[in-house]
Design an enzyme around this catalytic site. Structure first.
Site, PDB file in Angstrom:
ATOM      1  N   ASN A   1      -3.983 -12.338  17.530  1.00 39.47           N
ATOM      2  CA  ASN A   1      -4.139 -11.763  16.185  1.00 39.47           C
ATOM      3  C   ASN A   1      -3.215 -10.556  16.048  1.00 39.47           C
ATOM      4  O   ASN A   1      -2.493 -10.215  16.983  1.00 39.47           O
ATOM      5  CB  ASN A   1      -5.604 -11.396  15.927  1.00 39.47           C
ATOM      6  CG  ASN A   1      -6.111 -10.426  16.967  1.00 39.47           C
ATOM      7  OD1 ASN A   1      -5.625  -9.313  17.078  1.00 39.47           O
ATOM      8  ND2 ASN A   1      -7.068 -10.860  17.781  1.00 39.47           N
TER       9      ASN A   1
ATOM     10  N   ASP B   1     -12.690 -15.056  18.958  1.00 38.85           N
ATOM     11  CA  ASP B   1     -14.014 -15.676  19.044  1.00 38.85           C
ATOM     12  C   ASP B   1     -13.961 -17.022  19.767  1.00 38.85           C
ATOM     13  O   ASP B   1     -14.950 -17.465  20.324  1.00 38.85           O
ATOM     14  CB  ASP B   1     -14.582 -15.878  17.629  1.00 38.85           C
ATOM     15  CG  ASP B   1     -15.050 -14.557  17.043  1.00 38.85           C
ATOM     16  OD1 ASP B   1     -15.611 -13.751  17.808  1.00 38.85           O
ATOM     17  OD2 ASP B   1     -14.825 -14.323  15.837  1.00 38.85           O
TER      18      ASP B   1
ATOM     19  N   LYS C   1       4.156 -27.390  29.266  1.00 37.64           N
ATOM     20  CA  LYS C   1       4.442 -27.185  27.845  1.00 37.64           C
ATOM     21  C   LYS C   1       4.131 -28.479  27.081  1.00 37.64           C
ATOM     22  O   LYS C   1       4.593 -29.555  27.470  1.00 37.64           O
ATOM     23  CB  LYS C   1       5.922 -26.808  27.674  1.00 37.64           C
ATOM     24  CG  LYS C   1       6.282 -26.542  26.242  1.00 37.64           C
ATOM     25  CD  LYS C   1       7.746 -26.225  26.081  1.00 37.64           C
ATOM     26  CE  LYS C   1       8.078 -26.234  24.601  1.00 37.64           C
ATOM     27  NZ  LYS C   1       9.450 -26.546  24.340  1.00 37.64           N
TER      28      LYS C   1
ATOM     29  N   PHE D   1     -16.576  -2.165  16.680  1.00 33.89           N
ATOM     30  CA  PHE D   1     -15.790  -2.090  15.453  1.00 33.89           C
ATOM     31  C   PHE D   1     -16.079  -3.368  14.690  1.00 33.89           C
ATOM     32  O   PHE D   1     -16.532  -4.362  15.267  1.00 33.89           O
ATOM     33  CB  PHE D   1     -14.287  -2.002  15.773  1.00 33.89           C
ATOM     34  CG  PHE D   1     -13.764  -0.594  15.770  1.00 33.89           C
ATOM     35  CD1 PHE D   1     -14.087   0.267  16.797  1.00 33.89           C
ATOM     36  CD2 PHE D   1     -12.958  -0.137  14.733  1.00 33.89           C
ATOM     37  CE1 PHE D   1     -13.608   1.567  16.806  1.00 33.89           C
ATOM     38  CE2 PHE D   1     -12.471   1.163  14.724  1.00 33.89           C
ATOM     39  CZ  PHE D   1     -12.801   2.018  15.766  1.00 33.89           C
TER      40      PHE D   1
ATOM     41  N   LYS E   1     -23.942  -7.070  11.081  1.00 31.60           N
ATOM     42  CA  LYS E   1     -23.333  -7.115  12.423  1.00 31.60           C
ATOM     43  C   LYS E   1     -23.953  -6.109  13.383  1.00 31.60           C
ATOM     44  O   LYS E   1     -24.159  -6.408  14.550  1.00 31.60           O
ATOM     45  CB  LYS E   1     -21.820  -6.895  12.299  1.00 31.60           C
ATOM     46  CG  LYS E   1     -21.038  -7.707  13.304  1.00 31.60           C
ATOM     47  CD  LYS E   1     -19.552  -7.720  13.017  1.00 31.60           C
ATOM     48  CE  LYS E   1     -19.061  -9.048  12.480  1.00 31.60           C
ATOM     49  NZ  LYS E   1     -17.630  -9.098  12.239  1.00 31.60           N
TER      50      LYS E   1
ATOM     51  N   LYS F   1     -25.397  -7.421  16.854  1.00 33.91           N
ATOM     52  CA  LYS F   1     -24.779  -7.044  18.133  1.00 33.91           C
ATOM     53  C   LYS F   1     -25.663  -6.084  18.919  1.00 33.91           C
ATOM     54  O   LYS F   1     -25.590  -6.014  20.125  1.00 33.91           O
ATOM     55  CB  LYS F   1     -23.417  -6.380  17.884  1.00 33.91           C
ATOM     56  CG  LYS F   1     -22.444  -7.248  17.089  1.00 33.91           C
ATOM     57  CD  LYS F   1     -21.483  -7.975  17.981  1.00 33.91           C
ATOM     58  CE  LYS F   1     -20.430  -8.716  17.166  1.00 33.91           C
ATOM     59  NZ  LYS F   1     -19.511  -9.497  17.991  1.00 33.91           N
TER      60      LYS F   1
HETATM   61  O1  PMT Z   1      -5.232  -2.494  16.890  1.00 33.25           O
HETATM   62  P1  PMT Z   1      -4.856  -1.961  15.531  1.00 33.25           P
HETATM   63  O2  PMT Z   1      -3.608  -2.617  14.967  1.00 33.25           O
HETATM   64  O3  PMT Z   1      -4.786  -0.465  15.514  1.00 33.25           O
HETATM   65  O4  PMT Z   1      -6.017  -2.366  14.520  1.00 33.25           O
HETATM   66  C1  PMT Z   1      -7.294  -1.870  14.697  1.00 33.25           C
HETATM   67  C2  PMT Z   1      -8.374  -2.928  14.429  1.00 33.25           C
HETATM   68  C3  PMT Z   1      -8.312  -3.353  12.980  1.00 33.25           C
HETATM   69  C4  PMT Z   1      -8.166  -4.143  15.332  1.00 33.25           C
HETATM   70  C5  PMT Z   1      -9.744  -2.262  14.788  1.00 33.25           C
HETATM   71  O5  PMT Z   1      -9.916  -1.159  13.935  1.00 33.25           O
HETATM   72  C6  PMT Z   1     -10.894  -3.227  14.634  1.00 33.25           C
HETATM   73  O6  PMT Z   1     -11.440  -3.432  13.570  1.00 33.25           O
HETATM   74  N1  PMT Z   1     -11.307  -3.867  15.763  1.00 33.25           N
HETATM   75  C7  PMT Z   1     -12.353  -4.879  15.798  1.00 33.25           C
HETATM   76  C8  PMT Z   1     -11.777  -6.196  15.410  1.00 33.25           C
HETATM   77  C9  PMT Z   1     -12.784  -7.325  15.561  1.00 33.25           C
HETATM   78  O7  PMT Z   1     -12.671  -8.119  16.445  1.00 33.25           O
HETATM   79  O8  PMT Z   1     -13.776  -7.281  14.720  1.00 33.25           O
HETATM   80  P2  PMT Z   1     -14.975  -8.387  14.672  1.00 33.25           P
HETATM   81  O9  PMT Z   1     -15.716  -8.048  13.442  1.00 33.25           O
HETATM   82  O10 PMT Z   1     -14.411  -9.753  14.826  1.00 33.25           O
HETATM   83  O11 PMT Z   1     -15.837  -8.065  15.960  1.00 33.25           O
HETATM   84  C10 PMT Z   1     -16.891  -7.122  15.965  1.00 33.25           C
HETATM   85  C11 PMT Z   1     -16.967  -6.435  17.316  1.00 33.25           C
HETATM   86  O12 PMT Z   1     -17.299  -7.397  18.332  1.00 33.25           O
HETATM   87  C12 PMT Z   1     -15.698  -5.769  17.770  1.00 33.25           C
HETATM   88  O13 PMT Z   1     -16.037  -4.539  18.367  1.00 33.25           O
HETATM   89  C13 PMT Z   1     -15.111  -6.744  18.792  1.00 33.25           C
HETATM   90  O14 PMT Z   1     -14.384  -6.025  19.795  1.00 33.25           O
HETATM   91  C14 PMT Z   1     -16.376  -7.379  19.377  1.00 33.25           C
HETATM   92  N2  PMT Z   1     -16.217  -8.766  19.828  1.00 33.25           N
HETATM   93  C15 PMT Z   1     -15.772  -9.721  18.983  1.00 33.25           C
HETATM   94  C16 PMT Z   1     -15.693 -11.019  19.419  1.00 33.25           C
HETATM   95  C17 PMT Z   1     -16.078 -11.329  20.744  1.00 33.25           C
HETATM   96  N3  PMT Z   1     -15.995 -12.573  21.197  1.00 33.25           N
HETATM   97  N4  PMT Z   1     -16.500 -10.365  21.557  1.00 33.25           N
HETATM   98  C18 PMT Z   1     -16.598  -9.086  21.128  1.00 33.25           C
HETATM   99  O15 PMT Z   1     -16.988  -8.208  21.875  1.00 33.25           O
END
Ligand code: PMT
Length: 392
Positions: free
Chosen positions: A209, A275, A285, A320, A334, A338
């Protein structure tokens, strides 16, 4: 109390306001600080070495090659100090520091100084307005140097305008504020994740991403400056004065977090974790087939954040949340799902904030339903505000 045992390195340059530093040195000393003074040769046209020496109760340093010990003066003075204050700072010294010029002891120390630097400029108003000086001020600010802007009034050169050294109270408070800030996370281990995870498809292709890792890096740098022991687990290449663990996939990130988990006090998940990953990564490849379509079978990655929250003991866990619609509703859902202590929500539908951008604008949710909105600012300012909330 905050100044007890702290070493303040004061750089004085050649301006009439140099005499005011005598009073400031006295205040720092009375508050328990160890004050070291370094002057440019021109500063001594305005204030004597003997005065500064008596007030600081330390040797005053001027000459770069007046070496007494095996370690060059500019390195040991930089190493010893908790903070460097340059006041009054002339246009000449400001510009040299911004450009990395190290042609006297003071500018050499500034060049070698990696901790907090506060600069209080003082000069003629036209010099202050000069484009080159303003450009150099911008450079210094962008590197985290705090500039205490000069004040307006009658100047020693006879002009009326902006250029007078700001008030001594303002300088004193800025130094105290920083030194107390730099202790806020002392003794705490802060683990932060950053960047987008990379899920291989085959040896040359992957799913990822647009996360640049900047938000997580800003948080890590800020936590370090607040006195924490910092570990940054990231998919990006960074160089920093704290531990960096480079990872690739979500599962690598989970392993790295598990290794740090027990000993950590605060965990902040700023990484954009995939995810899903490809069910079977091709060892070779993948070749283009006859069909116009290709289907990749994906399987769910572990929800790292949720897993950490389920097994947490004493840790404060911050997630986040990147949302492109219904930010508030989705974030509320969320944080419950979480189970984290705080959730920092950012709107990723905007190109000026979030993924890859220099700035961010977020809403912090806590587990009791309280929210705090942080207006758009650089990621380092947002990081500081987030850590202020968490450290309370
Ligand atoms: O890196 P930059 O370019 O500075 O951008 C910053 C950012 C936009 C990436 C950052 O501010 C941000 O929002 N990070 C979280 C992105 C994300 O994965 O969001 P989510 O809503 O999909 O996930 C929620 C939380 O679960 C996050 O803390 C993520 O790290 C965590 N997660 C998600 C999926 C997964 N399988 N395991 C996780 O732990």
């Amino acid at each position: 109390m905050i100044l007890q045992g702290k070493t303040i390195l004061i750089g004085i340059t050649g301006g009439i306001a140099a005499y005011k530093m005598c009073e400031l040195i006295r205040r720092f000393k009375k508050s328990g600080a160890n004050v070291k003074v370094v002057c440019t040769p021109n500063a001594l046209n305005f204030v004597t070495k003997l005065t500064l020496q008596n007030l600081s109760q330390n040797e005053v340093f001027v000459e770069e090659f007046d070496v007494k010990e095996w370690k060059p003066e500019h390195i040991s003075l930089a190493d010893e100090a908790d903070i460097m204050l340059i006041a009054p700072a002339t246009a000449n010294t400001i510009s040299k520091i911004a450009q990395g010029i190290a042609d006297n002891l003071l500018t050499s120390i500034a060049c070698a100084f990696s901790k907090k630097m506060i600069i209080a400029p003082a000069m003629n108003c036209n010099m202050w307005q000069n484009q080159a000086v303003q450009e150099n001020i911008r450079i210094l600010k962008s590197r985290g140097v705090e500039i205490l802007e000069p004040e307006s009034g009658f100047l020693a050169c006879g002009y009326l305008g902006k250029g007078r050294l700001c008030g001594l109270n303002k300088i004193f408070n800025a130094v105290c504020e920083w030194l107390s800030y730099s202790e806020k996370l002392k003794g705490q281990k802060v683990v932060i994740t950053s960047g987008g995870t990379i899920e291989d498809i085959d040896p040359v292709r992957y799913i990822s991403n647009y996360s640049s890792g900047k938000m997580g890096f800003a948080l890590a740098s800020c936590a370090k400056s607040m006195g924490a022991e910092v570990v940054l687990i990231t998919t990006k290449d960074f160089e920093a004065p704290f531990k960096i663990v480079k990872v690739k996939s979500a599962r690598d990130m989970q392993t790295a977090l598990d290794n740090e988990f027990e000993t950590s006090d605060i965990i902040i998940m700023a990484a954009a974790v995939a995810d899903y990953r490809v069910k079977e990564v091709s060892a070779q490849k993948m070749k283009k087939g006859e069909s116009d379509e290709l289907t990749l079978e994906l399987v769910k990655n572990p929800d790292i954040l949720r897993g950490l929250c389920e097994k947490k003991t004493h840790q404060c866990i911050v997630g986040f949340c990147a949302e492109s619609e219904n930010l508030i509703e989705n974030a509320k859902e969320k944080i419950t799902k979480k189970g984290c202590d705080y959730l920092v929500a950012n709107d990723i539908s905007r190109s000026d904030i979030g993924f890859g951008a220099e700035n961010n604008e977020v809403v912090i949710f806590d587990k009791n339903g309280e929210t705090k909105r942080l207006e758009k600012a650089s990621k380092s300012v947002i990081a500081r505000q987030i850590l202020e909330v968490i450290s309370q």
